[in-house]
Design a protein around this motif. Structure first.
Motif, short mmCIF file in Angstrom:
data_model
loop_
_atom_site.label_atom_id
_atom_site.label_comp_id
_atom_site.label_asym_id
_atom_site.label_seq_id
_atom_site.Cartn_x
_atom_site.Cartn_y
_atom_site.Cartn_z
N VAL A 432 0.47 -8.16 0.36
CA VAL A 432 0.08 -9.49 -0.10
C VAL A 432 1.11 -10.53 0.32
CG1 VAL A 432 -0.33 -10.91 -2.15
CG2 VAL A 432 -1.30 -8.60 -2.01
N LYS A 433 2.38 -10.18 0.19
CA LYS A 433 3.45 -11.10 0.59
C LYS A 433 3.33 -11.45 2.06
CE LYS A 433 8.52 -11.51 0.61
NZ LYS A 433 9.80 -10.80 0.27
N ARG A 434 3.04 -10.43 2.88
CA ARG A 434 2.94 -10.64 4.33
C ARG A 434 1.74 -11.54 4.67
NH1 ARG A 434 5.31 -10.71 9.34
NH2 ARG A 434 3.79 -10.13 10.94
N LEU A 435 0.58 -11.24 4.10
CA LEU A 435 -0.62 -12.02 4.40
C LEU A 435 -0.49 -13.46 3.89
CD1 LEU A 435 -3.34 -9.34 3.58
CD2 LEU A 435 -2.59 -10.08 5.84
N TYR A 436 0.12 -13.60 2.73
CA TYR A 436 0.33 -14.93 2.16
C TYR A 436 1.24 -15.76 3.06
CZ TYR A 436 1.13 -18.48 -1.47
OH TYR A 436 1.19 -19.65 -2.18
N GLY A 437 2.27 -15.13 3.58
CA GLY A 437 3.20 -15.82 4.45
C GLY A 437 2.58 -16.23 5.77
N LEU A 438 1.53 -15.52 6.18
CA LEU A 438 0.84 -15.85 7.42
C LEU A 438 -0.20 -16.95 7.25
CD1 LEU A 438 0.36 -12.26 8.89
CD2 LEU A 438 1.89 -14.03 9.77
N GLY A 439 -0.37 -17.41 6.00
CA GLY A 439 -1.27 -18.53 5.77
C GLY A 439 -2.52 -18.20 4.98
N ILE A 440 -2.70 -16.93 4.61
CA ILE A 440 -3.85 -16.56 3.78
C ILE A 440 -3.42 -16.70 2.32
CG2 ILE A 440 -5.59 -14.80 3.26
CD1 ILE A 440 -5.09 -13.61 6.00
N GLU A 441 -3.51 -17.89 1.81
CA GLU A 441 -2.92 -18.19 0.51
C GLU A 441 -3.88 -18.01 -0.66
OE1 GLU A 441 -1.49 -22.13 0.98
OE2 GLU A 441 0.11 -21.58 2.37
N ASN A 442 -5.16 -18.26 -0.41
CA ASN A 442 -6.14 -18.19 -1.51
C ASN A 442 -6.84 -16.83 -1.49
OD1 ASN A 442 -7.78 -18.86 -3.65
ND2 ASN A 442 -9.23 -20.03 -2.42
N MET A 443 -6.15 -15.80 -1.96
CA MET A 443 -6.70 -14.45 -1.96
C MET A 443 -7.32 -14.10 -3.31
SD MET A 443 -4.01 -12.01 0.11
CE MET A 443 -2.55 -13.05 0.12
N ALA A 444 -8.25 -13.15 -3.27
CA ALA A 444 -8.79 -12.50 -4.47
C ALA A 444 -8.77 -11.01 -4.17
CB ALA A 444 -10.20 -12.98 -4.78
N ILE A 445 -8.10 -10.24 -5.02
CA ILE A 445 -7.83 -8.84 -4.71
C ILE A 445 -8.69 -7.92 -5.58
CG2 ILE A 445 -6.07 -7.02 -4.79
CD1 ILE A 445 -4.01 -9.22 -4.16
N GLN A 446 -9.24 -6.88 -4.94
CA GLN A 446 -9.93 -5.80 -5.63
C GLN A 446 -9.22 -4.50 -5.26
OE1 GLN A 446 -14.41 -7.68 -5.98
NE2 GLN A 446 -14.02 -6.27 -4.32
N TYR A 447 -8.63 -3.85 -6.25
CA TYR A 447 -7.81 -2.66 -6.02
C TYR A 447 -8.62 -1.43 -6.42
CZ TYR A 447 -3.12 -0.56 -5.34
OH TYR A 447 -2.04 0.14 -4.86
N SER A 448 -8.86 -0.52 -5.45
CA SER A 448 -9.63 0.69 -5.71
C SER A 448 -8.77 1.93 -5.46
CB SER A 448 -10.87 0.75 -4.80
OG SER A 448 -11.73 -0.34 -5.04
N GLY A 449 -9.19 3.06 -6.00
CA GLY A 449 -8.46 4.30 -5.81
C GLY A 449 -7.13 4.33 -6.52
N TRP A 450 -7.00 3.52 -7.57
CA TRP A 450 -5.76 3.44 -8.34
C TRP A 450 -5.70 4.47 -9.46
CZ3 TRP A 450 -6.74 2.84 -13.47
CH2 TRP A 450 -8.01 2.33 -13.81
N GLN A 451 -6.86 5.02 -9.81
CA GLN A 451 -6.97 5.81 -11.04
C GLN A 451 -6.26 7.16 -10.94
OE1 GLN A 451 -9.47 5.03 -8.94
NE2 GLN A 451 -11.21 6.43 -9.14
N ASN A 452 -6.08 7.75 -12.08
CA ASN A 452 -5.43 9.06 -12.19
C ASN A 452 -6.23 10.10 -11.41
OD1 ASN A 452 -3.67 11.06 -13.08
ND2 ASN A 452 -4.91 11.48 -14.90
N GLY A 453 -5.66 10.58 -10.32
CA GLY A 453 -6.33 11.59 -9.53
C GLY A 453 -6.74 11.12 -8.16
N SER A 454 -7.16 9.87 -8.01
CA SER A 454 -7.55 9.26 -6.74
C SER A 454 -8.93 8.66 -6.83
CB SER A 454 -7.53 10.26 -5.57
OG SER A 454 -8.77 10.94 -5.47
N TYR A 455 -9.36 8.07 -5.74
CA TYR A 455 -10.66 7.41 -5.67
C TYR A 455 -11.80 8.37 -5.95
CZ TYR A 455 -14.41 4.51 -3.80
OH TYR A 455 -15.56 3.78 -3.66
N SER A 456 -11.66 9.64 -5.59
CA SER A 456 -12.72 10.63 -5.78
C SER A 456 -12.69 11.28 -7.15
CB SER A 456 -12.63 11.71 -4.70
OG SER A 456 -12.92 11.18 -3.43
#
Length: 773
Positions: A432-456
């Protein structure tokens, strides 16, 4: 992030079975479950373009052009409109009714135009259809039934006129009339009400008062030829909610083509028999028709979960083009007679599925707005007035950049599953820091596969997997995103369970079909069973988890592969829910999530959840390519732009990169990418993720470039409605927004030139105040 196995990778592969085009559909496990014996029955081919069951035995006969004597006889078949009476009137409309048939016509007092619930009398003498369907087309009601007491019985169609029906209890009301259609031979009684308002006429079926004799009602069509018109070479089309929207143009040469459009509203119900087609799911309860300067758009406002949309182009069933809801009362299913599910027989549910009411509003459009843009704009008004949608308030002059981050998935190992790490929470922070620094400032993030065990891993989502950073790491990441004013939504799947987490027991808490069989999907790679969760159990689990999301600082939930997208009945005795109740459960889940956290995103959603959806992810921008359907239109996007945000497919996973980029620009969609910190190809062999080109470093330059182009086209119209959409030339499209801004897209390989207007090949330009950029 789909649950995609090798089996489902055949998304583009079509298999011809007889005359049927059967497509192995891409997408989530729930689509896969529709096509497995475990979910329903052994594979059974179904003609996607065939009429409803029983119609094949009564195929209409098309005769030669009628003689003068036949035309005179046909004229006598039509209603005498001089005997119609005014049942209701307001400043805009008159509702005229024939008391002998309960047919009606809607007169627009401002334009003088008329819409009828029966065939246009001026055109009827040219009708060539013969046999029972000649009466069917003139009838206010036609229905399909079966004799459940006779196991050899086949479904049959009968119309009110063909059955020598009568009217019972015809009564004028304050704003229309009500009546019961009595089918004399089959003994069905269908009570209906028709109401006029200053904006529309509404037809309504009162389910609780329907009467059956010895026969069982399967489905019915009420006033099926409302607004129907023959082709006659005129400028006209039917609008279908297929994908983003599609047109069937009026054509006079369809007499040898019996294809019809017939699709379940909100998709198939896997607890019953599934009709396999290659079509996209119908997600919007809306349809319409244009004929010259006259047009209407219809919104199904109640009971649509038990309906199909039926559209008959000229030549399929008569010379008229007509489109109507087909209301379902009993549904076909496969009754297993063996534990493996391969033996059994097809039958219909004994229970008649009813809703409080089944209602359709017919909005007659002004001549100046008699096209699909006018229809979509009227639907937009409906969404604002009835569903509570309001214009968004952009927080930036730059469009939102929707970033999907993948945490981890699993891969089959020699002794145990291998954990495939895509992006830890600290790596996500660097991304996010890298993309923001490149000019993509207005992001909306969806984080998947974070759960206990994995995406599956489904069920028992919490805590955040410690290999990604655990709860503390996720909270730190979300806090960092918030420091940049970036919202973070967490992927939440409560529709499957393969871990027995949350106290889940497949035996007691899994969804079951009408035959009582547990609904499960098999993972292609390791043959492991994944159970579909009873909707009420899902709701109970989500309610317990909401506080945990809140403690992490999550701004909302991203629902995928279930809630808000698929609608199924559940015959688990503990949690039994019919299709209506299941829809209500999902709506409540979305409402709770939105009220608790603020945002709800859904992947390719059904519109029954639209009141509580703040972002529509991967909204379709194409149609199903039926041979008799002519083109795709941005009907959904016209209705939604400026009210909620929406994206099309991820940019880094497009099949035709430039063409799909331009389609997103044309349709007013926002940019979306799915990224990992891991190298491209590292997810090879994963149970669920089959997307390889996801390393953000490989795509960051393209993402920045594309983001700038999206801002050029859409940055200053985020809260504006689309008020115009048209074809300027073959493969050259113009989209116009409130305020006059126009975006012109050229899909051709050559520059488009019209006077001083020049659009480069495979590109777009923006026209504002007469100036191009």
């Amino acid at each position: 992030m789909r649950r995609i196995s090798k089996k489902l990778k055949l998304s583009a592969l079509a298999v011809v079975v007889g005359t049927t085009l059967v497509t192995l559909q891409s997408g989530p496990l729930l689509n896969a479950a529709e096509n497995t014996p475990a979910a329903n029955a052994p594979a059974a081919s179904t003609n996607a373009n065939a009429p409803a069951a029983g119609q094949g035995a009564q195929a209409p006969a098309q005769a030669a052009a009628p003689t003068a004597a036949q035309q005179a006889a046909a004229q006598k078949e039509m209603l005498d409109e001089s005997k119609f009476q005014v049942m209701a009137e307001n400043a805009n409309f008159k509702l005229w009714v024939d008391s002998t048939t309960a047919h009606f016509k809607l007169e627009d007092k401002r334009s003088g135009q008329v819409l009828r619930s029966y065939p246009d009398p001026e055109q009827w003498p040219n009708e060539t259809i013969t046999g029972t369907w000649r009466n069917n087309l003139r009838s206010p009601v036609m229905l399909e039934y079966i004799d459940m007491a006779n196991y050899k019985s086949q479904p049959k169609i009968i119309s009110w006129m063909e059955d020598k029906g009568t009217l019972e209890g015809f009564q004028k009301t304050a704003d229309g009339f009500k009546v019961t259609f009595n089918f004399a031979g089959t003994q069905f009684k269908i009570p209906v009400e028709v109401k006029l308002t200053t904006d529309y006429v509404e037809t309504k079926i009162i389910d609780k008062d329907i009467k059956e004799g010895k026969l069982s009602l399967l489905n019915l069509k009420l006033y099926p030829l409302f607004g129907a018109q023959p082709s006659l070479g005129q400028d006209g089309y039917m609008v279908l909610p297929d994908g983003s929207g599609a047109l069937i143009h009026f054509k006079p040469n369809r007499t040898n083509d019996k294809s019809v459009y017939r699709e379940n509203m909100y998709g198939n119900d896997i607890s019953f028999f599934v009709e396999r087609t290659n079509r996209q799911k119908v997600t919007m309860p809306v349809f319409g028709m244009k004929s010259g300067s006259q047009a209407f758009v219809s919104v199904i406002t109640a009971g649509e979960e038990y309906s199909k949309l039926f559209a008959s182009p000229a030549g399929a069933f008569g010379t008229y083009n007509w489109v109507t809801p087909e209301w379902q009362y009993r549904i076909k299913f496969f009754q297993n007679t063996s534990k493996k599910g391969s033996a059994g027989f097809y039958t219909y549910s004994k229970q008649m599925y009813t809703t409080e009411q089944r209602a359709v509003r017919y909005y007659m459009l002004e001549p100046a707005k008699a096209d699909y843009v006018g229809m979509a704009s009227k639907y937009r008004e409906y969404l604002m007035k009835e569903k509570g949608l309001k214009p968004i308030k952009p927080e930036s002059t730059k469009v939102p950049f929707f970033l999907d981050i993948l945490g981890a998935d699993l891969k089959e190992g020699l002794l145990w599953d291998k954990y495939l790490k895509g992006t830890t929470t600290s790596e996500a922070m660097e991304m996010v820091k890298r993309l923001y620094g490149l000019g993509i400032e207005n992001m909306a993030i969806q984080y998947s596969g974070w759960q206990n065990g994995s995406y599956s891993s489904y069920g028992g989502l919490f805590p955040v997997d410690k290999r990604l950073g655990g709860n503390d790491g996720m909270k730190q990441f979300i806090d960092y995103a918030h420091s940049l004013k970036i919202p973070v939504l967490l992927n939440a799947n409560y529709s499957y369970n393969n871990t027995n987490g949350d106290g889940f027991s497949p035996r007691y808490d899994g969804s079951r079909n009408l035959a009582g069989r547990l609904l499960q999907e098999e993972n292609f790679n390791n043959r492991a069973k994944i159970t579909l969760v009873s909707p009420k159990f899902s709701a109970k689990t989500l309610a317990k988890d909401l506080e945990k999301y809140k403690q992490l600082g999550a701004d909302g939930l991203f629902f995928e592969d279930g809630t808000g997208r698929f609608l199924n009945s559940d015959f688990n005795d503990r949690y039994k829910t019919n299709r209506t109740e299941s829809m209500g459960v999902q709506q409540e889940m979305l409402k709770e999530a939105k009220e608790t956290l603020g945002h709800v995103s859904i992947d390719r959603p059904n519109f029954y959840g639209i009141s509580n959806i703040t972002h529509l992810h991967r909204l379709p921008q194409d149609y199903s390519y039926d041979l008799f359907v002519d083109e795709s239109i941005p009907f959904a996007q016209i209705a939604l732009h400026g009210l909620v945000t929406y994206t099309s497919n991820w940019s880094n996973l497009r099949d035709q990169y430039q063409g799909e980029f331009l389609r997103s620009i044309e349709y007013g969609a926002y940019p979306s990418f799915i990224f990992t910190n891991s190298k491209s190809g590292d997810m090879k062999g994963a149970y669920s993720i089959w997307y390889y080109s996801m390393n953000y470093r490989d795509w960051e330059a393209k993402a920045v470039e594309e983001y700038q182009r999206f801002n050029q086209a859409l940055g200053d119209v985020q809260d504006k409605a689309i008020i115009g959409h048209r074809t300027l030339a073959p493969n050259v499209m113009e989209t116009e927004y409130e305020g006059g801004k126009k975006v012109i897209v050229n899909y051709n390989a050559q520059q488009y030139t019209n006077g001083s207007l020049k659009v480069p090949a495979q590109d777009f330009i923006v026209v504002t105040g007469g100036k191009t950029s």
